[in-house]
Scaffold this motif. Structure first.
Motif, PDB file in Angstrom:
ATOM      1  N   ARG A 146       0.813  -1.209   0.000  1.00  0.00           N
ATOM      2  CA  ARG A 146       0.000   0.000   0.000  1.00  0.00           C
ATOM      3  C   ARG A 146       0.851   1.265   0.000  1.00  0.00           C
ATOM      4  O   ARG A 146       0.515   2.256  -0.662  1.00  0.00           O
ATOM      5  CB  ARG A 146      -0.932   0.003   1.215  1.00  0.00           C
ATOM      6  N   GLY A 147       1.957   1.249   0.726  1.00  0.00           N
ATOM      7  CA  GLY A 147       2.783   2.440   0.806  1.00  0.00           C
ATOM      8  C   GLY A 147       3.412   2.825  -0.518  1.00  0.00           C
ATOM      9  O   GLY A 147       3.644   4.005  -0.793  1.00  0.00           O
ATOM     10  N   VAL A 148       3.690   1.833  -1.350  1.00  0.00           N
ATOM     11  CA  VAL A 148       4.352   2.075  -2.634  1.00  0.00           C
ATOM     12  C   VAL A 148       3.337   2.286  -3.754  1.00  0.00           C
ATOM     13  O   VAL A 148       3.476   3.196  -4.568  1.00  0.00           O
ATOM     14  CB  VAL A 148       5.281   0.893  -2.989  1.00  0.00           C
ATOM     15  N   PHE A 149       2.325   1.432  -3.786  1.00  0.00           N
ATOM     16  CA  PHE A 149       1.330   1.466  -4.871  1.00  0.00           C
ATOM     17  C   PHE A 149       0.012   2.002  -4.329  1.00  0.00           C
ATOM     18  O   PHE A 149      -0.973   1.284  -4.194  1.00  0.00           O
ATOM     19  CB  PHE A 149       1.150   0.066  -5.459  1.00  0.00           C
ATOM     20  N   GLN A 150       0.006   3.291  -4.040  1.00  0.00           N
ATOM     21  CA  GLN A 150      -1.149   3.889  -3.368  1.00  0.00           C
ATOM     22  C   GLN A 150      -2.380   3.970  -4.270  1.00  0.00           C
ATOM     23  O   GLN A 150      -3.502   4.090  -3.773  1.00  0.00           O
ATOM     24  CB  GLN A 150      -0.776   5.284  -2.867  1.00  0.00           C
ATOM     25  N   GLN A 151      -2.194   3.899  -5.572  1.00  0.00           N
ATOM     26  CA  GLN A 151      -3.313   4.016  -6.501  1.00  0.00           C
ATOM     27  C   GLN A 151      -3.869   2.654  -6.928  1.00  0.00           C
ATOM     28  O   GLN A 151      -4.772   2.586  -7.766  1.00  0.00           O
ATOM     29  CB  GLN A 151      -2.894   4.817  -7.737  1.00  0.00           C
ATOM     30  N   VAL A 152      -3.342   1.570  -6.356  1.00  0.00           N
ATOM     31  CA  VAL A 152      -3.749   0.222  -6.761  1.00  0.00           C
ATOM     32  C   VAL A 152      -4.675  -0.385  -5.715  1.00  0.00           C
ATOM     33  O   VAL A 152      -4.437  -0.273  -4.513  1.00  0.00           O
ATOM     34  CB  VAL A 152      -2.523  -0.690  -6.953  1.00  0.00           C
ATOM     35  N   ARG A 153      -5.733  -1.046  -6.203  1.00  0.00           N
ATOM     36  CA  ARG A 153      -6.654  -1.772  -5.324  1.00  0.00           C
ATOM     37  C   ARG A 153      -6.575  -3.260  -5.656  1.00  0.00           C
ATOM     38  O   ARG A 153      -6.432  -3.649  -6.814  1.00  0.00           O
ATOM     39  CB  ARG A 153      -8.088  -1.268  -5.502  1.00  0.00           C
ATOM     40  N   PHE A 154      -6.698  -4.073  -4.604  1.00  0.00           N
ATOM     41  CA  PHE A 154      -6.445  -5.503  -4.743  1.00  0.00           C
ATOM     42  C   PHE A 154      -7.682  -6.353  -4.460  1.00  0.00           C
ATOM     43  O   PHE A 154      -8.510  -6.013  -3.614  1.00  0.00           O
ATOM     44  CB  PHE A 154      -5.337  -5.936  -3.783  1.00  0.00           C
ATOM     45  N   CYS A 155      -7.736  -7.479  -5.182  1.00  0.00           N
ATOM     46  CA  CYS A 155      -8.690  -8.550  -4.909  1.00  0.00           C
ATOM     47  C   CYS A 155      -7.881  -9.767  -4.464  1.00  0.00           C
ATOM     48  O   CYS A 155      -7.428 -10.553  -5.306  1.00  0.00           O
ATOM     49  CB  CYS A 155      -9.508  -8.887  -6.152  1.00  0.00           C
ATOM     50  N   PRO A 156      -7.619  -9.924  -3.167  1.00  0.00           N
ATOM     51  CA  PRO A 156      -6.867 -11.096  -2.719  1.00  0.00           C
ATOM     52  C   PRO A 156      -7.677 -12.373  -2.909  1.00  0.00           C
ATOM     53  O   PRO A 156      -8.868 -12.418  -2.603  1.00  0.00           O
ATOM     54  CB  PRO A 156      -6.612 -10.804  -1.235  1.00  0.00           C
ATOM     55  N   THR A 157      -7.025 -13.383  -3.440  1.00  0.00           N
ATOM     56  CA  THR A 157      -7.653 -14.683  -3.675  1.00  0.00           C
ATOM     57  C   THR A 157      -6.618 -15.767  -3.395  1.00  0.00           C
ATOM     58  O   THR A 157      -5.457 -15.632  -3.779  1.00  0.00           O
ATOM     59  CB  THR A 157      -8.134 -14.807  -5.133  1.00  0.00           C
ATOM     60  N   GLY A 158      -7.066 -16.813  -2.732  1.00  0.00           N
ATOM     61  CA  GLY A 158      -6.148 -17.903  -2.390  1.00  0.00           C
ATOM     62  C   GLY A 158      -5.822 -17.864  -0.910  1.00  0.00           C
ATOM     63  O   GLY A 158      -5.063 -17.019  -0.464  1.00  0.00           O
ATOM     64  N   GLY A 159      -6.457 -18.761  -0.147  1.00  0.00           N
ATOM     65  CA  GLY A 159      -6.261 -18.767   1.288  1.00  0.00           C
ATOM     66  C   GLY A 159      -7.243 -17.898   2.040  1.00  0.00           C
ATOM     67  O   GLY A 159      -7.132 -17.718   3.255  1.00  0.00           O
ATOM     68  N   ILE A 160      -8.236 -17.334   1.332  1.00  0.00           N
ATOM     69  CA  ILE A 160      -9.268 -16.531   1.986  1.00  0.00           C
ATOM     70  C   ILE A 160     -10.351 -17.482   2.510  1.00  0.00           C
ATOM     71  O   ILE A 160     -10.726 -18.446   1.834  1.00  0.00           O
ATOM     72  CB  ILE A 160      -9.909 -15.520   1.020  1.00  0.00           C
ATOM     73  N   SER A 161     -10.852 -17.213   3.705  1.00  0.00           N
ATOM     74  CA  SER A 161     -11.881 -18.051   4.298  1.00  0.00           C
ATOM     75  C   SER A 161     -12.818 -17.201   5.140  1.00  0.00           C
ATOM     76  O   SER A 161     -12.602 -15.992   5.316  1.00  0.00           O
ATOM     77  CB  SER A 161     -11.253 -19.133   5.180  1.00  0.00           C
ATOM     78  N   GLN A 162     -13.854 -17.840   5.655  1.00  0.00           N
ATOM     79  CA  GLN A 162     -14.807 -17.137   6.519  1.00  0.00           C
ATOM     80  C   GLN A 162     -14.105 -16.585   7.766  1.00  0.00           C
ATOM     81  O   GLN A 162     -14.570 -15.627   8.365  1.00  0.00           O
ATOM     82  CB  GLN A 162     -15.921 -18.116   6.937  1.00  0.00           C
ATOM     83  N   HIS A 163     -12.965 -17.199   8.121  1.00  0.00           N
ATOM     84  CA  HIS A 163     -12.261 -16.815   9.352  1.00  0.00           C
ATOM     85  C   HIS A 163     -11.383 -15.577   9.170  1.00  0.00           C
ATOM     86  O   HIS A 163     -11.080 -14.901  10.149  1.00  0.00           O
ATOM     87  CB  HIS A 163     -11.418 -17.981   9.856  1.00  0.00           C
ATOM     88  N   ASN A 164     -10.951 -15.298   7.949  1.00  0.00           N
ATOM     89  CA  ASN A 164     -10.037 -14.160   7.764  1.00  0.00           C
ATOM     90  C   ASN A 164     -10.512 -13.135   6.745  1.00  0.00           C
ATOM     91  O   ASN A 164      -9.832 -12.132   6.507  1.00  0.00           O
ATOM     92  CB  ASN A 164      -8.635 -14.656   7.381  1.00  0.00           C
ATOM     93  N   VAL A 165     -11.664 -13.354   6.138  1.00  0.00           N
ATOM     94  CA  VAL A 165     -12.118 -12.440   5.081  1.00  0.00           C
ATOM     95  C   VAL A 165     -12.306 -11.024   5.616  1.00  0.00           C
ATOM     96  O   VAL A 165     -11.963 -10.040   4.930  1.00  0.00           O
ATOM     97  CB  VAL A 165     -13.412 -12.965   4.413  1.00  0.00           C
ATOM     98  N   ALA A 166     -12.805 -10.882   6.839  1.00  0.00           N
ATOM     99  CA  ALA A 166     -13.003  -9.540   7.400  1.00  0.00           C
ATOM    100  C   ALA A 166     -11.674  -8.818   7.586  1.00  0.00           C
ATOM    101  O   ALA A 166     -11.581  -7.604   7.390  1.00  0.00           O
ATOM    102  CB  ALA A 166     -13.751  -9.631   8.726  1.00  0.00           C
ATOM    103  N   ASP A 167     -10.622  -9.574   7.951  1.00  0.00           N
ATOM    104  CA  ASP A 167      -9.298  -8.965   8.129  1.00  0.00           C
ATOM    105  C   ASP A 167      -8.758  -8.442   6.802  1.00  0.00           C
ATOM    106  O   ASP A 167      -8.141  -7.367   6.757  1.00  0.00           O
ATOM    107  CB  ASP A 167      -8.325  -9.983   8.732  1.00  0.00           C
TER     108      ASP A 167
END
Length: 214
Positions: A146-167
């Protein structure tokens, strides 16, 4: 308030659909939609994937339907012809980016390194898929980026679950979380559509709570 994404409708969730038939794909998509989901990504990993995209578009016109696992220009063109409304790839090359952009569809190319993010930026792309998220550094990596690529938004995929999606969704540079945890193979094979709807409802509540807190 974050700008709306052309890859997103409804909560900040992008479930993956992998189906063996168009009918199965529609059943999965309908179960997700009943749980509050507004966008889905049909991955091109089965012979019926393109037909599944068309079937979902026809049966559930209010659902935003994209194509994932785009690996070539042929994939991009075939997905657009099938009715995909956006494209997602697991990786990025200059040729693949050019091919996806040439379709005129919104896209989220896959990145895992700063160099790949920079390549996407050079192509004018500001929304990318961070994959595989967990193995590529997860939340801590996204914080560092985030500090370097301030204009980029991410869709994280891989290892996401009900337990960590909010984080993940709590991060300012994450606009949506993707993955297959809402459509587990065991539930799909069992045709346990109500259970998939329940998972979607829980995830939608988490996502909406996180958005409200942002």
């Amino acid at each position: 308030m974050a700008a709306l994404s052309p890859l997103l409708r409804g909560p900040a969730l992008l479930p993956i659909i992998q189906a063996d038939s168009p009918d199965e794909a529609v059943q999965i998509a309908a179960a997700l939609q009943q749980g509050g989901i507004g966008s889905v990504e049909v991955v091109l990993r089965t012979r019926q994937a393109l037909a599944a995209i068309t079937a979902i578009r026809d049966a559930l016109p209010e659902l935003l339907v994209g194509a994932g696992t785009i690996l070539s220009a042929g994939d991009a063109l075939a997905a657009k012809a099938a009715g995909a409304e956006f494209l997602v790839s697991p990786a990025s090359t200059p040729a693949l980016l050019d091919a996806m952009l040439a379709t005129g569809l919104p896209l989220a190319p896959g990145v895992a390194t700063p160099s790949e993010i920079a390549m996407a930026l050079e192509a004018g792309i500001h929304e990318v898929k961070f994959f595989p998220a967990h193995l590529s550094g997860g939340i801590e990596m996204l914080k560092a980026l985030r500090g370097v690529f301030q204009q980029v938004r991410f869709c994280p995929t891989g290892g996401i679950s009900q337990h960590n999606v909010a984080d993940f969704l709590a991060l300012p540079n994450v606009f949506v979380a993707g993955g297959s945890w809402l459509t587990p193979v065991t539930l799909v094979k069992a045709q346990a559509w109500s259970q998939i709807t329940a998972l979607a409802q829980q995830a939608t509540e988490l996502a909406n709570q996180q958005k409200a807190a942002a």
